[in-house]
Scaffold this motif. Structure first.
Motif, mmCIF file in Angstrom:
data_model
loop_
_atom_site.group_PDB
_atom_site.id
_atom_site.type_symbol
_atom_site.label_atom_id
_atom_site.label_comp_id
_atom_site.label_asym_id
_atom_site.label_seq_id
_atom_site.Cartn_x
_atom_site.Cartn_y
_atom_site.Cartn_z
ATOM 1 N N GLU A 142 6.738 1.738 3.148
ATOM 2 C CA GLU A 142 5.353 1.527 2.732
ATOM 3 C C GLU A 142 4.781 0.277 3.398
ATOM 4 O O GLU A 142 5.493 -0.681 3.667
ATOM 5 N N LYS A 143 3.482 0.312 3.633
ATOM 6 C CA LYS A 143 2.821 -0.779 4.362
ATOM 7 C C LYS A 143 2.675 -2.001 3.461
ATOM 8 O O LYS A 143 2.215 -1.906 2.328
ATOM 9 N N ASP A 161 0.859 -1.193 0.000
ATOM 10 C CA ASP A 161 0.000 0.000 0.000
ATOM 11 C C ASP A 161 0.890 1.236 0.000
ATOM 12 O O ASP A 161 1.488 1.591 1.032
ATOM 13 N N PRO A 162 1.011 1.937 -1.153
ATOM 14 C CA PRO A 162 1.914 3.096 -1.184
ATOM 15 C C PRO A 162 1.375 4.307 -0.430
ATOM 16 O O PRO A 162 2.109 5.248 -0.168
ATOM 17 N N ASP A 163 0.075 4.309 -0.085
ATOM 18 C CA ASP A 163 -0.526 5.467 0.590
ATOM 19 C C ASP A 163 -0.437 5.378 2.112
ATOM 20 O O ASP A 163 -0.818 6.320 2.808
ATOM 21 N N GLU A 204 2.021 4.243 5.546
ATOM 22 C CA GLU A 204 3.387 3.976 5.984
ATOM 23 C C GLU A 204 3.371 3.247 7.323
ATOM 24 O O GLU A 204 2.407 3.338 8.093
#
Length: 480
Positions: free
Chosen positions: A472-473, A450-452, A454
């Motif tokens: 990133e998550k 998920d780049p949005d 952290e």
């Protein structure tokens, strides 16, 4: 509707055939006793046989032993036949016996027959108010002019200010007894109509799914076109007008705030003095509990339809692979049969495979390559104290160990983040181990980055100092 449409309904509609049946009073009495009066769905065969035996015993005791000669099981099987379709017979999960439920056509007939008895009280004022409220919501909710929207909101605000001023002055307008009874009957009628509509909603979903499965069964095109058709059809089921309105109702009903508000309003409605003598006053508090099983049943139907679509696709792929393997086996057996005595003459002709011809004068002339002068002299440093041990002091990150860590965490959970994995198995090799986790996530189909969002990971160096990294998550999901 014209004459031909009405005549087609008379010949084919399940509800019309129920009204024309000789045993219609028996069937309707049983349907009301078993399903609509206690508000039950999906009853097992033996439970229905027990209820129908009681109904038959009571009727035979009054009308004679020879009035209804068939057994309860025979009546159930007859009413669930496709040519009648008064009951829907199917098998549910974790049930060894067949399960029965009313069809939408049968429930429409029951509601129509109940309306023939007449009503002692017909709500008219509340229906007119409902029409006005719906019309206002339709018109003002569709208005795109900002000035008109603001003017309507200002008018509502002025009306509220006037009502608040009346209450402050001691004048409290209270709904009269007849008005309260009128609204109460309108409330219970709409609640029953909404509950009975869920069967028709479920029927509409099944009709959409049946059309899709017929399309898959008769498909003769390529796999890519089939996939595109299936995905678009699934979007048609969930994105249809029926699907969108039902999803809106489900979201509304699942809102904790709205559910609490609805429960509070129902509780306060039972305390209205003008409604104290009304039948079924206390039963309206269970209105929300009656809706939830019906809505869950419809949601379960949608999930089952999606699972059936996946199974149909798997069967289609299996049959295609089986056909390909049969062709390969046929070619191999043919090759083995002619191995000792190969055929003479032209064995096979392949179009489009010819030898390209290049004439000598079409070739380019030789052109010598340019030589580049490179200074390859190496200068040796003197008196340079360099520890060569650092070149050989490297370490290796074992990815199999990291995969085992992920599998161990997912053994107790459906999904886990990278932070959950590192909490269970702390980082021992720092950034190199984090990079290896990212490599595993990018190569795996059961992981999502998920780049949005952290997450912060930390580890301790051999000298005791703490290091942190914000990355990133990563979400790991247990493979199905």
């Amino acid at each position: 509707m014209d004459y031909f449409s009405i005549n087609s309904l008379r010949e084919n509609h399940a509800g019309w055939s129920l009204l024309r049946a000789q045993n219609a009073p028996l069937a309707l009495t049983f349907f009301m006793t078993a399903f609509t009066d206690p508000n039950q769905r999906n009853l097992g065969r033996q439970d229905l046989i027990d209820v129908l035996d009681d109904v038959l015993f009571s009727l035979r005791d009054s009308l004679g032993e020879d009035r209804f000669p068939r057994t309860a099981g025979e009546y159930l099987d007859d009413w669930a036949e496709p040519d009648k379709a008064w009951l829907r017979k199917f098998y549910a999960e974790n049930r060894d016996e067949p399960v029965y439920d009313l069809t939408a056509a049968t429930e429409d007939v029951i509601r129509w027959v109940e309306s023939l008895r007449g009503r002692d009280f017909v709500p008219t004022q509340s229906r007119l108010s409902s029409i006005f409220n719906l019309l206002k919501a339709l018109v003002h909710g569709s208005e795109t002019d900002p000035e008109a929207r603001l003017a309507e909101l200002q008018r509502q605000r002025d009306d509220i200010d006037v009502q608040m001023e009346q209450i402050r002055s001691g004048t409290i307008p209270v709904m009269t007894g007849p008005e309260a009874v009128d609204h109460f009957h309108q409330l219970t009628t709409q609640a029953k109509d909404l509950l009975s509509d869920f069967r028709e909603v479920e029927t509409n979903f099944r009709r959409l799914d049946r059309n899709l499965r017929e399309q898959i069964s008769m498909w003769e095109g390529g796999q890519g076109d089939l996939l595109e058709s299936i995905f678009s059809s699934q979007q048609d089921i969930s994105g249809s007008l029926q699907g969108r309105t039902f999803q809106g109702f489900w979201d509304y009903l699942m809102s904790p705030q709205l559910r609490s508000e609805l429960h509070e309003l129902l509780e306060r409605a039972t305390q209205i003095q003008a409604l104290a003598t009304q039948d079924g006053l206390n039963s309206i508090t269970s209105m929300q509990k009656d809706w939830l099983p019906a809505v869950e049943q419809t949601q379960s139907t949608v999930r089952q339809l999606s699972a059936q679509i996946r199974r149909l696709l798997d069967d289609k792929v299996f049959l295609e692979n089986k056909r390909i393997m049969a062709l390969i086996r046929n070619i191999e057996s043919g090759a083995v049969a002619v191995r000792a005595t190969p055929p003479t003459g032209v064995f096979a002709e392949l179009t489009g495979h010819d030898v390209p011809v290049a004439l000598p004068f079409e070739r380019p002339l030789y052109e010598p390559s340019r030589q580049v002068a490179i200074d390859d002299a190496v200068s040796v440093a003197e008196d340079l104290d360099v520890d060569a041990k650092a070149l050989f002091d490297q370490f290796y990150v074992d990815q199999q160990r990291l995969e085992a860590n992920i599998d161990a965490v997912l053994a107790d959970a459906e999904q886990a983040t990278l932070a959950d994995v590192t909490d269970a198995y702390p980082l021992s090799q720092g950034l190199a181990e984090i990079v290896s986790y990212f490599q595993l996530a990018t190569e795996s189909t059961s992981a999502v980055i998920d780049p949005d969002t952290e997450q912060t990971l930390s580890w301790t160096l051999p000298d005791g100092s703490l290091r942190e990294a914000t990355v990133e998550k990563i979400i790991f999901v247990r493979p199905s």
